[in-house]
Enzyme design. Sequence first.
Site, PDB file in Angstrom:
ATOM      1  N   GLY A  16     -19.578 -25.574 -30.272  1.00 17.28           N
ATOM      2  CA  GLY A  16     -20.962 -25.819 -30.657  1.00 17.28           C
ATOM      3  C   GLY A  16     -21.478 -24.747 -31.596  1.00 17.28           C
ATOM      4  O   GLY A  16     -21.173 -23.569 -31.435  1.00 17.28           O
ATOM      5  N   ALA A  27     -21.425 -10.196 -42.050  1.00 10.27           N
ATOM      6  CA  ALA A  27     -21.024  -8.856 -41.630  1.00 10.27           C
ATOM      7  C   ALA A  27     -19.516  -8.672 -41.692  1.00 10.27           C
ATOM      8  O   ALA A  27     -19.017  -7.603 -42.072  1.00 10.27           O
ATOM      9  CB  ALA A  27     -21.537  -8.581 -40.211  1.00 10.27           C
ATOM     10  N   ARG A  77     -14.670 -29.661 -32.556  1.00  6.32           N
ATOM     11  CA  ARG A  77     -13.802 -29.534 -31.381  1.00  6.32           C
ATOM     12  C   ARG A  77     -12.489 -30.231 -31.725  1.00  6.32           C
ATOM     13  O   ARG A  77     -12.490 -31.339 -32.271  1.00  6.32           O
ATOM     14  CB  ARG A  77     -14.467 -30.137 -30.154  1.00  6.32           C
ATOM     15  N   ASP A 108     -16.285 -20.296 -24.660  1.00  6.52           N
ATOM     16  CA  ASP A 108     -15.111 -20.101 -23.804  1.00  6.52           C
ATOM     17  C   ASP A 108     -13.943 -20.990 -24.214  1.00  6.52           C
ATOM     18  O   ASP A 108     -12.787 -20.590 -24.110  1.00  6.52           O
ATOM     19  CB  ASP A 108     -15.469 -20.323 -22.332  1.00  6.52           C
ATOM     20  N   THR A 110     -13.142 -21.770 -27.212  1.00  2.96           N
ATOM     21  CA  THR A 110     -12.524 -21.098 -28.360  1.00  2.96           C
ATOM     22  C   THR A 110     -11.554 -20.026 -27.892  1.00  2.96           C
ATOM     23  O   THR A 110     -10.434 -19.905 -28.412  1.00  2.96           O
ATOM     24  CB  THR A 110     -13.610 -20.462 -29.245  1.00  2.96           C
ATOM     25  N   THR A 131     -22.440 -18.940 -28.758  1.00  5.11           N
ATOM     26  CA  THR A 131     -22.829 -20.120 -27.995  1.00  5.11           C
ATOM     27  C   THR A 131     -24.239 -19.909 -27.468  1.00  5.11           C
ATOM     28  O   THR A 131     -24.567 -18.812 -27.000  1.00  5.11           O
ATOM     29  CB  THR A 131     -21.877 -20.398 -26.821  1.00  5.11           C
ATOM     30  N   ASP A 133     -25.359 -21.102 -24.826  1.00  8.55           N
ATOM     31  CA  ASP A 133     -25.365 -21.235 -23.369  1.00  8.55           C
ATOM     32  C   ASP A 133     -25.368 -19.904 -22.622  1.00  8.55           C
ATOM     33  O   ASP A 133     -25.716 -19.857 -21.442  1.00  8.55           O
ATOM     34  CB  ASP A 133     -24.150 -22.049 -22.914  1.00  8.55           C
ATOM     35  N   ASP A 135     -22.886 -18.239 -21.434  1.00  6.02           N
ATOM     36  CA  ASP A 135     -22.055 -18.483 -20.254  1.00  6.02           C
ATOM     37  C   ASP A 135     -20.695 -17.797 -20.326  1.00  6.02           C
ATOM     38  O   ASP A 135     -19.720 -18.280 -19.751  1.00  6.02           O
ATOM     39  CB  ASP A 135     -21.864 -19.991 -20.049  1.00  6.02           C
ATOM     40  N   MET A 175     -30.953 -27.209 -22.599  1.00  3.46           N
ATOM     41  CA  MET A 175     -29.498 -27.153 -22.667  1.00  3.46           C
ATOM     42  C   MET A 175     -28.963 -25.933 -21.915  1.00  3.46           C
ATOM     43  O   MET A 175     -29.723 -25.179 -21.306  1.00  3.46           O
ATOM     44  CB  MET A 175     -29.039 -27.150 -24.126  1.00  3.46           C
ATOM     45  N   ARG A 177     -25.395 -26.300 -20.643  1.00  2.41           N
ATOM     46  CA  ARG A 177     -24.168 -26.800 -20.008  1.00  2.41           C
ATOM     47  C   ARG A 177     -24.179 -26.433 -18.530  1.00  2.41           C
ATOM     48  O   ARG A 177     -25.082 -26.844 -17.809  1.00  2.41           O
ATOM     49  CB  ARG A 177     -22.921 -26.287 -20.737  1.00  2.41           C
ATOM     50  N   GLY A 191     -44.288 -20.015 -17.887  1.00  2.00           N
ATOM     51  CA  GLY A 191     -45.054 -20.162 -16.652  1.00  2.00           C
ATOM     52  C   GLY A 191     -44.819 -21.487 -15.967  1.00  2.00           C
ATOM     53  O   GLY A 191     -45.753 -22.112 -15.456  1.00  2.00           O
ATOM     54  N   ALA A 192     -43.568 -21.943 -15.936  1.00  2.64           N
ATOM     55  CA  ALA A 192     -43.251 -23.217 -15.293  1.00  2.64           C
ATOM     56  C   ALA A 192     -43.523 -23.151 -13.798  1.00  2.64           C
ATOM     57  O   ALA A 192     -43.403 -22.094 -13.162  1.00  2.64           O
ATOM     58  CB  ALA A 192     -41.782 -23.572 -15.543  1.00  2.64           C
ATOM     59  N   GLU A 226     -29.647 -28.652 -18.017  1.00  7.77           N
ATOM     60  CA  GLU A 226     -28.875 -29.890 -18.120  1.00  7.77           C
ATOM     61  C   GLU A 226     -27.691 -29.913 -17.163  1.00  7.77           C
ATOM     62  O   GLU A 226     -27.241 -30.990 -16.753  1.00  7.77           O
ATOM     63  CB  GLU A 226     -28.389 -30.100 -19.548  1.00  7.77           C
ATOM     64  N   GLN A 257     -32.475 -27.253 -29.798  1.00  9.71           N
ATOM     65  CA  GLN A 257     -32.298 -25.860 -29.378  1.00  9.71           C
ATOM     66  C   GLN A 257     -31.183 -25.146 -30.133  1.00  9.71           C
ATOM     67  O   GLN A 257     -31.125 -23.920 -30.130  1.00  9.71           O
ATOM     68  CB  GLN A 257     -32.016 -25.809 -27.867  1.00  9.71           C
ATOM     69  N   ARG A 258     -30.299 -25.896 -30.748  1.00 13.30           N
ATOM     70  CA  ARG A 258     -29.222 -25.278 -31.518  1.00 13.30           C
ATOM     71  C   ARG A 258     -29.627 -24.990 -32.957  1.00 13.30           C
ATOM     72  O   ARG A 258     -28.991 -24.188 -33.636  1.00 13.30           O
ATOM     73  CB  ARG A 258     -27.994 -26.198 -31.537  1.00 13.30           C
TER      74      ARG A 258
END
Length: 324
Positions: A16, A27, A77, A108, A110, A131, A133, A135, A175, A177, A191-192, A226, A257-258
């Site tokens: 993604g 860079a 992918r 991950d 990758t 990413t 995420d 994660d 999002m 994942r 403030g959810a 999600e 969001q991406r």
Amino acid sequence: MNTNKIKHIGVFTSGGDSPGMNSALYAIAKTAEATGIKVSGFRKGYEGLIDGDLVQFKSHELQKLTQKGGTILKTARSKRFLELEGRKKALQTLNANKIDALIAIGGDGTFKGLLAFSEICDIPFVGIPGTIDNDISGTDYTLGFDSAVNTAIENIDKIRDTAESHNRVFIVEVMGRDSGYIGIHSGLMVGADAILIPESDTDFINLLDKVKNYDSEDAFLVVVSEGDEIGAELVSSKIKEVNPNVDLRITKLGHVQRGGNPSALDRMLGIRLGVEAVKSLLQSKKNVMVGILNNQLHLTPFNEVVKQHQVNKELHELLELFGT
């Protein structure tokens, strides 16, 4: 490999897309040029490695693109790279173009791909965590995460305006994942009233306790990751069961969001990680990811990187405090 043997570095973005990838590419090119090393970019991730879809990089051409979201190298992918035959073709591409080292920007998947590739290819690989995420182990923040959270916050703030106007319950799916980082960060900062993430077992129970007696002119915001096992639709149906009188809507923010310009944090992160990736190769490092831990650059072996980055104790405590 001795550093004086690195004359040509290949780089690609995979999986993604995430804001800040172009800063990292700039860079990498800038640092390589300063040390007399040629840089080439492979388009469309592992697909480009297999097909030899190669473009030459010049830092002055990338300099004006640091504010641009996505990745100018494109990404994809690759099912073909999962097969040994695909990896052998990628190795042929590297040899044919005299690539001495490879830098990959991705998640991950990758790095799992690079681990498999290292079984048949002995040139040094260095990874950059790209990413939204967040994660991945070995770094506090991944490239694009901050921008994605900012985008989520901006949109949820707008949703609150209409929710307040109609006294509605709004379920907003973000999002991430299998990671709740975007959910917990954006949820806390808007403030959810409830935040549901995959890593928590009590968040859904707390939500139902709060919403069953909801009868207010204030908005009631629920942020759902999600990857949460409950899901936005099931959350909606359960809320209706415990409080059938609520006026309820679901909004899924999705791929917005991406996109968009990377935040200042992600632009700087891309630059820091890109520079360090080249430096690591010149220091004979291989099969490691460059990350940020406690705001310090840090190298983590690929086999440790692919372990999921867990939500830490402090964030769990914040979730408990603000979600009840």
